[in-house]
Design a protein around this motif. Structure first.
Motif, PDB file in Angstrom:
ATOM      1  N   SER A  59     -12.870  -0.856 -33.897  1.00 21.53           N
ATOM      2  CA  SER A  59     -13.995  -1.783 -33.757  1.00 21.53           C
ATOM      3  C   SER A  59     -14.854  -1.900 -35.010  1.00 21.53           C
ATOM      4  O   SER A  59     -15.548  -2.892 -35.195  1.00 21.53           O
ATOM      5  N   TRP A  61     -17.428  -0.020 -35.478  1.00 24.06           N
ATOM      6  CA  TRP A  61     -18.761   0.450 -35.139  1.00 24.06           C
ATOM      7  C   TRP A  61     -19.138   1.698 -35.936  1.00 24.06           C
ATOM      8  O   TRP A  61     -20.271   1.830 -36.401  1.00 24.06           O
ATOM      9  N   ARG A  64     -20.714   1.584 -39.565  1.00 26.27           N
ATOM     10  CA  ARG A  64     -22.084   1.097 -39.754  1.00 26.27           C
ATOM     11  C   ARG A  64     -23.056   2.255 -39.926  1.00 26.27           C
ATOM     12  O   ARG A  64     -22.876   3.333 -39.347  1.00 26.27           O
ATOM     13  N   ALA A 154     -21.917  -2.945 -26.191  1.00 24.60           N
ATOM     14  CA  ALA A 154     -22.150  -3.918 -27.268  1.00 24.60           C
ATOM     15  C   ALA A 154     -23.408  -4.732 -26.992  1.00 24.60           C
ATOM     16  O   ALA A 154     -24.197  -5.011 -27.906  1.00 24.60           O
ATOM     17  N   VAL A 164     -22.703  -6.273 -32.844  1.00 28.55           N
ATOM     18  CA  VAL A 164     -21.309  -5.844 -32.869  1.00 28.55           C
ATOM     19  C   VAL A 164     -20.556  -6.564 -31.765  1.00 28.55           C
ATOM     20  O   VAL A 164     -21.140  -6.974 -30.763  1.00 28.55           O
ATOM     21  N   ASP A 165     -19.280  -6.731 -31.975  1.00 26.56           N
ATOM     22  CA  ASP A 165     -18.415  -7.281 -30.943  1.00 26.56           C
ATOM     23  C   ASP A 165     -17.868  -6.140 -30.098  1.00 26.56           C
ATOM     24  O   ASP A 165     -17.596  -5.049 -30.615  1.00 26.56           O
TER      25      ASP A 165
END
Length: 175
Positions: A59, A61, A64, A154, A164-165
């Motif tokens: 993802s 995530w 980040r 999300a 975020v997706d």
């Protein structure tokens, strides 16, 4: 289960991000990010759990600076090192082998296929004030949801200012 709006328990666990075990203390990170994503699974090697951990890794995530992503498993730190490598993860995998943290979060399994006192499958998002903003668990760790289990997480991250997706999960047949 720790309810939405409740205070997330702090913890320290042994984990890996690669091969060398280290100690991971939530208190050292949670206040520096908009949201901490805590993915509990009984085993990183169980089919549904493996697929979700892989999707979370893909993802982006964990790349980040404003999000913390940790997986907490009922596996040993050595089994987690293997899962980290096999699944090409980019976030730490922590060992909650005797489920003390899972118990504090209210997601401990008493018995799962002969394994006692290990984490169940659950997903939490904790904000920088230690408030649980998202909490979802599955009674059956092998349950395949109709939608991505990361959709709610999300959405909460977006509320916290992190766009975020939700990763889609490709559930694969047992290999």
């Amino acid at each position: 289960m720790v309810p939405i709006g409740g205070t997330a328990p702090d913890f320290t666990l042994s984990g890996v991000e690669g091969r060398e075990p280290e100690m991971y203390e939530l208190v050292r990170f949670v206040e520096d990010v908009a949201g901490a994503v805590l993915a509990f699974v009984p085993s990183a090697h169980a089919p549904v759990c493996r697929d979700e951990l892989r999707a979370l890794g893909e993802s982006g995530w964990a790349e980040r600076d404003d999000v913390l992503v940790w997986a907490l498993t009922g596996d040993s730190v050595f089994a987690n090192a293997r899962a980290y490598e096999d699944l090409a993860l980019d976030y730490p995998v922590l060992s909650d082998f005797h489920a003390g943290v899972a118990d504090a979060y209210g997601v401990r399994l008493d018995d799962w296929h002969g394994h006692r006192d290990i984490p169940g499958r659950a997903l939490f998002v904790v904000d920088s004030d230690w408030t649980v903003r998202h909490a979802r668990s599955f009674a059956d760790p092998f349950e395949v949801p109709d939608e991505s289990p990361f959709g709610g997480a999300a959405a909460v991250l977006a509320e916290l200012g992190v766009a975020v997706d939700a990763p889609e999960v490709e559930y694969r047949a047992e290999q």
